[in-house]
Design a protein around this motif. Structure first.
Motif, PDB file in Angstrom:
ATOM      1  N   CYS A 106      38.122  52.252  -1.703  1.00 25.77           N
ATOM      2  CA  CYS A 106      39.462  51.773  -1.338  1.00 25.77           C
ATOM      3  C   CYS A 106      40.513  52.172  -2.351  1.00 25.77           C
ATOM      4  N   GLY A 107      40.350  53.355  -2.920  1.00 23.96           N
ATOM      5  CA  GLY A 107      41.361  53.837  -3.864  1.00 23.96           C
ATOM      6  C   GLY A 107      41.530  52.992  -5.105  1.00 23.96           C
ATOM      7  N   VAL A 108      40.434  52.427  -5.637  1.00 26.21           N
ATOM      8  CA  VAL A 108      40.594  51.598  -6.845  1.00 26.21           C
ATOM      9  C   VAL A 108      40.932  52.431  -8.062  1.00 26.21           C
ATOM     10  N   PHE A 109      40.596  53.725  -8.019  1.00 27.38           N
ATOM     11  CA  PHE A 109      40.830  54.555  -9.200  1.00 27.38           C
ATOM     12  C   PHE A 109      42.121  55.343  -9.097  1.00 27.38           C
ATOM     13  N   GLY A 110      42.960  55.224 -10.121  1.00 28.55           N
ATOM     14  CA  GLY A 110      44.198  56.005 -10.152  1.00 28.55           C
ATOM     15  C   GLY A 110      44.044  57.144 -11.141  1.00 28.55           C
ATOM     16  N   GLU A 111      45.075  57.373 -11.924  1.00 32.03           N
ATOM     17  CA  GLU A 111      45.068  58.392 -12.971  1.00 32.03           C
ATOM     18  C   GLU A 111      44.030  58.039 -14.030  1.00 32.03           C
ATOM     19  N   THR A 112      43.284  58.977 -14.494  1.00 34.74           N
ATOM     20  CA  THR A 112      42.385  58.714 -15.615  1.00 34.74           C
ATOM     21  C   THR A 112      42.880  59.470 -16.850  1.00 34.74           C
ATOM     22  N   ASN A 113      42.338  59.090 -17.991  1.00 30.64           N
ATOM     23  CA  ASN A 113      42.746  59.731 -19.235  1.00 30.64           C
ATOM     24  C   ASN A 113      42.143  61.132 -19.342  1.00 30.64           C
ATOM     25  N   GLN A 114      43.002  62.122 -19.549  1.00 29.62           N
ATOM     26  CA  GLN A 114      42.552  63.519 -19.542  1.00 29.62           C
ATOM     27  C   GLN A 114      41.794  63.910 -20.811  1.00 29.62           C
ATOM     28  N   SER A 115      42.113  63.295 -21.954  1.00 31.08           N
ATOM     29  CA  SER A 115      41.334  63.577 -23.181  1.00 31.08           C
ATOM     30  C   SER A 115      39.897  63.140 -22.940  1.00 31.08           C
ATOM     31  N   GLU A 116      39.778  61.970 -22.342  1.00 27.24           N
ATOM     32  CA  GLU A 116      38.442  61.440 -22.100  1.00 27.24           C
ATOM     33  C   GLU A 116      37.676  62.338 -21.132  1.00 27.24           C
ATOM     34  N   VAL A 136      37.669  50.970 -19.378  1.00 25.14           N
ATOM     35  CA  VAL A 136      36.374  51.205 -18.730  1.00 25.14           C
ATOM     36  C   VAL A 136      36.528  51.465 -17.232  1.00 25.14           C
ATOM     37  N   MET A 137      37.132  50.518 -16.517  1.00 22.37           N
ATOM     38  CA  MET A 137      37.126  50.634 -15.060  1.00 22.37           C
ATOM     39  C   MET A 137      38.175  51.608 -14.524  1.00 22.37           C
ATOM     40  N   ARG A 138      39.297  51.744 -15.250  1.00 25.83           N
ATOM     41  CA  ARG A 138      40.345  52.618 -14.715  1.00 25.83           C
ATOM     42  C   ARG A 138      40.173  54.073 -15.147  1.00 25.83           C
ATOM     43  N   SER A 139      39.476  54.289 -16.279  1.00 27.23           N
ATOM     44  CA  SER A 139      39.372  55.655 -16.773  1.00 27.23           C
ATOM     45  C   SER A 139      37.925  56.086 -17.054  1.00 27.23           C
ATOM     46  N   GLY A 140      37.234  55.279 -17.832  1.00 25.33           N
ATOM     47  CA  GLY A 140      35.892  55.680 -18.262  1.00 25.33           C
ATOM     48  C   GLY A 140      34.926  55.888 -17.119  1.00 25.33           C
ATOM     49  N   ILE A 141      34.847  54.919 -16.209  1.00 22.68           N
ATOM     50  CA  ILE A 141      33.879  55.002 -15.110  1.00 22.68           C
ATOM     51  C   ILE A 141      34.204  56.152 -14.141  1.00 22.68           C
ATOM     52  N   PRO A 142      35.455  56.259 -13.643  1.00 24.80           N
ATOM     53  CA  PRO A 142      35.710  57.404 -12.748  1.00 24.80           C
ATOM     54  C   PRO A 142      35.508  58.752 -13.442  1.00 24.80           C
TER      55      PRO A 142
END
Lengths: 563, 563
Positions: free
Chosen positions: A275-285, A309-315
């Motif tokens: 359901c689109g929970v993930f938005g922009e993630t961190n590009q360095s990561e 964790v949930m917004r960047s690390g996991i995706p």
């Protein structure tokens, strides 16, 4: 004097040499590793012509650590290595002369010839579950020599037993199915504190360590992933020069793994089931993960909490893991090092399971989740109560420093000299020593559990299976019980026979000791091990030893005067 | 790749060799003493061609230990020795290949050529008083190499600083006039835990140790007396074969020192001024004391609590001490290892003073009273409040294991790579790192006390004495203050210049570091050091660095979404 020195010298070329069991693990465990007063006493014994008096010392502790009711005995191998190598170099002698200028030269000649060939060591096997008051080791030999062993033995046993017990407690609370990793090198008390910790945590039931030197010295499996610094060392995906990755079976080459990762990230972001929970993630990561996967495609494990964790690390992780999957690889999993580990592990698991279904990737939902933020017995217990999806715990500070109780109080007490029993009295009954040379037995009941440990005078006949025996509390008159053991185990075995002809038990391997520890803990009645209000295990003396202790006590204790 | 490897190799024969500063104290401090993931990261950096990227890491801690507001920095010398000797042996390489079979051979060739010749280390001098957030060390160099240093550096600094701080706290509560003895070898976390403890307790203000090997390695004065076992090894006075003792000036020989002791014991028992407080004493103890005095007539110090301090230990000791006095010797004193130390020390002192008068023995009342039973900061503080007559404290378990807080949380964070600043964000503000290569200064006020530490960007001009400067809290906008320093001290100095041409500060001796520690603690405003509710010392950043941190922060942090 000459005769004694002569016999020690002969021993050096005889039995001691025959028992060479390798150097101590710690090169600092030399004959100088002792307290200054041990040398003072050795000199005073020598000066009084008492140095060769045959003494018997018991090494034991008075109270189980960590509020528990059991202890795992460890450090024996290091003690045996210590005495096998016990010898003063000429440099040692020169140093001792410089700090003890009041001592006669002949004393240093005596030290020059001193070794442990005339010492006997009896011990409970390393890795055994042990209890207060029962001697872990009995050391017999010339009083001056055995006195010099007091400090190093106590040093080598104290921390080893403490940290092994701590590891066993962590294993107990985590349960058998979890993977336990020792991550303590940074916070341990010095380099050797760390090496010892790695060895004894493995003994106590851990699966692996992050400490490379410990892996090298003891063959302990090594584990670990990258740190936050690796993630923050990247700025963008452009920093990856070689983006190609060969598929696992070698059949094809993906020329741009980074683009594949980006594609997967987009798919995840658009996935209906998420359901689109993930938005922009961190590009360095993302760059750090992609480059790490290129280095370790077969066992990609990522630390996912550098940013969010949930917004960047996991995706980001999932994108890389799915890209690896396209090429036939299976990612290992993630590590969480901050935040609410119960919640985050559950949320991460949900995402993995959802993606397994959404993209039909078998076993994606079973990805390993490792947690590692200041964990200890209490936090693992709390996680268990909340419910979590952690498969593997990385434990450092609290484990290796034994933070909740940083020392075990092993003592080394004279119990007999020249065949005469000695008792150390104290106004605190818990500190009264149990005199004379003893044999110790563990009596097992019908269900296979150990029931009680019993100490007896050396001259008494051993307890026998099926025969009733009276077990008495060493100090409290009214506490006693008859026991009919189903099985009897003698606890103290000969690990260093000295000049006696007793057969010597060989030192087992670390794996064997670890196996013994696991097995002994399984054999123990569960209520002795449980964290909350564990039941004390009973330690007793025979009726004869009881009478003997108390007659000696009356004899030695001063009679008070009421004024 | 080749160029980098080549330059490292040249370095090995160049600057690294030129800076040889001796081997690490602990022979286990080898290049393998690191976490497995440091090697994983090194490989990933190498694989991505990033291994030579110039990285800057800060080593710092976030919170003072023991509920205090200061920390003493220690462990620098060991770190410098570590990098001076940093090199992989062929055995190391073979081991690493065996545990990292997925890595390309060329990576191991790179490791073969790796040393620390291209690393720069800037550090606050060892023995300095330090505060949270301010870098204790700044390490610059190729990212893959500096990453490998993270774990050993943190290991070598953490415990060293923790135990030095603990020792300094014990010195503070005991006061300058007391003698402090470190007795921790038995309870320390392994042999090296003990050796490090002895070194760093001396650094933090202790006077001596009981640890012979530490005395040998570091030249620390040695102290100690006998143990209870020595007392209980005797049965009666008949066990002393040679009872003769030459007088101190050599002019005469007392043929029966034991009889002289007995005479004195009777005199004490009958002394009017003591009103017959002493009855029968324990004869084993008397024999042990007499024989110990025969061995050590010039520095007789007895442990008086084996049986009963006031009824047996003190009269027995006094009898031996007075007999020694007849022969021109001066006994050193007693050690109390159990019971109510305040009460017993006061009672013992009374007896010594009474005997001084009664028998006209000059200075008998000033005999040294040492106390040594499970002491720590709290118990010494409590003794001070009750009043006591203890001159010397022997401290073990609580001191060396840092029982009340067994670990310091030093971290090692990337702050810049290839001249680009890096920040590690966290939801916990205390865990946000302060980015970029910094210079750090301590600003002193009119009264000579340090007022505040300030971190600045490397490009900023240094603060100057007499010039006003704005000091800002690194994270809280409203907390800031203008300071006009009377004196400015730059904190980070170059201890390992690498290939730079910076002048290198020589490593001072242990005595010099100890002196620095004592002096720095004296210079600190007393309210920062006091045990109860100490005032936090202020740590700040310059206005420029403040702006820089916060712009970077906004740039890196994800923007949340309220749902």
């Amino acid at each position: 004097m000459a005769a004694v020195a002569g016999s020690a010298s002969a021993g050096a070329n005889g039995s001691a040499a025959a028992h060479r069991v390798g150097a101590p693990t710690n090169p600092m465990a030399t004959a100088l590793l002792t307290d200054q007063y041990q040398f003072s006493m050795a000199y005073a014994y020598w000066k009084a012509g008492k140095h060769a008096d045959r003494a018997v010392f018991d090494l034991y502790f008075r109270k189980n650590p960590f509020g528990g009711e059991f202890t795992v005995f460890a450090g024996l191998e290091e003690c045996i290595k210590f005495i096998a190598n016990f010898k003063f170099t000429e440099d040692d002698i020169l140093f001792l002369q410089s700090v003890m200028p009041m001592c006669e030269d002949a004393f240093f000649d005596y030290l020059r010839k001193t070794d442990c060939s005339d010492v006997e060591v009896y011990s409970i096997p390393e890795g055994s579950v042990v209890f207060p008051k029962v001697p872990l080791m009995r050391v017999e030999g010339p009083v001056a020599v055995v006195q010099l062993l007091e400090t190093p033995f106590v040093n080598l046993i104290n921390y080893a037993s403490l940290v092994t017990t701590n590891a066993a407690r962590h294993r107990h609370v985590a349960g058998k199915s979890k993977v336990l990793l020792e991550f303590g090198l940074r916070r341990a008390q010095g380099p050797d504190g760390a090496i010892s910790a790695s060895k004894y945590c493995f003994m106590g039931g851990f699966d692996a360590t992050s400490n490379v030197l410990a892996g090298n010295l003891f063959g302990i499996p090594l584990r670990g992933t990258h740190s936050h610094a690796y993630v923050s060392s990247y700025m963008s995906l452009d920093e990856i020069p070689d983006k190609s990755l060969k598929s696992k079976d070698g059949s094809r080459v993906c020329k741009d793994f980074v683009s594949l990762v980006k594609e997967w990230l987009q798919k995840i972001q658009l996935a209906d089931s998420l359901c689109g929970v993930f938005g922009e993630t961190n590009q360095s990561e993302l760059a750090a993960f992609a480059s790490y996967a290129l280095a370790f495609p077969t066992n990609f494990l990522a630390l996912v909490d550098t940013y969010d964790v949930m917004r960047s690390g996991i995706p980001n992780f999932c994108a890389v893991a799915l890209a690896l999957h396209d090429l036939g690889y299976k990612a290992s999993g993630i590590r969480l090092d901050s935040g609410d580990l119960a919640y985050l592990s559950i949320e991460a698991r949900k995402v993995f399971r959802t993606l397994e279904k959404e993209f039909n990737v078998p076993a994606f939902g079973k990805m390993i989740i490792t947690a590692s933020n200041d964990l200890n017995e209490e936090t693992i217990d709390a996680l268990n109560k909340q419910g979590h999806e952690v498969d593997s715990f990385g434990i450092g500070t609290y484990l290796v420093t034994c933070y909740s109780q940083a020392a075990l109080g092993c003592v080394f007490k004279l119990v007999e000299i020249n065949s005469r029993p000695r008792i150390k009295l104290s106004e605190d009954v818990a500190k009264v020593s149990i005199p004379c040379k003893k044999r110790c037995f563990r009596l097992y009941g019908k269900e296979g559990y150990p029931l009680v440990d019993i100490m007896m005078r050396e001259s008494e006949p051993s307890p026998k299976a099926g025969e009733r025996i009276l077990c008495r509390h060493p100090f409290l008159e009214s506490k006693r019980a008859y026991v009919v053991p189903q099985h009897v185990e003698e606890l103290l075995q000969c690990y260093w026979p000295g000049t006696s002809n007793k057969p010597r038990v060989e030192l087992p391997s670390l794996e064997e000791i670890r196996g013994r520890c696991m097995q002994q803990l399984e054999k123990l009645r569960p209520d002795h091990i449980r964290r909350l209000n564990p039941t004390p295990y009973k330690v007793s003396v025979s009726a004869k030893l009881y009478e003997f202790i108390h007659s000696l006590w009356l004899n030695e204790a001063p009679v008070g005067e009421l004024q």
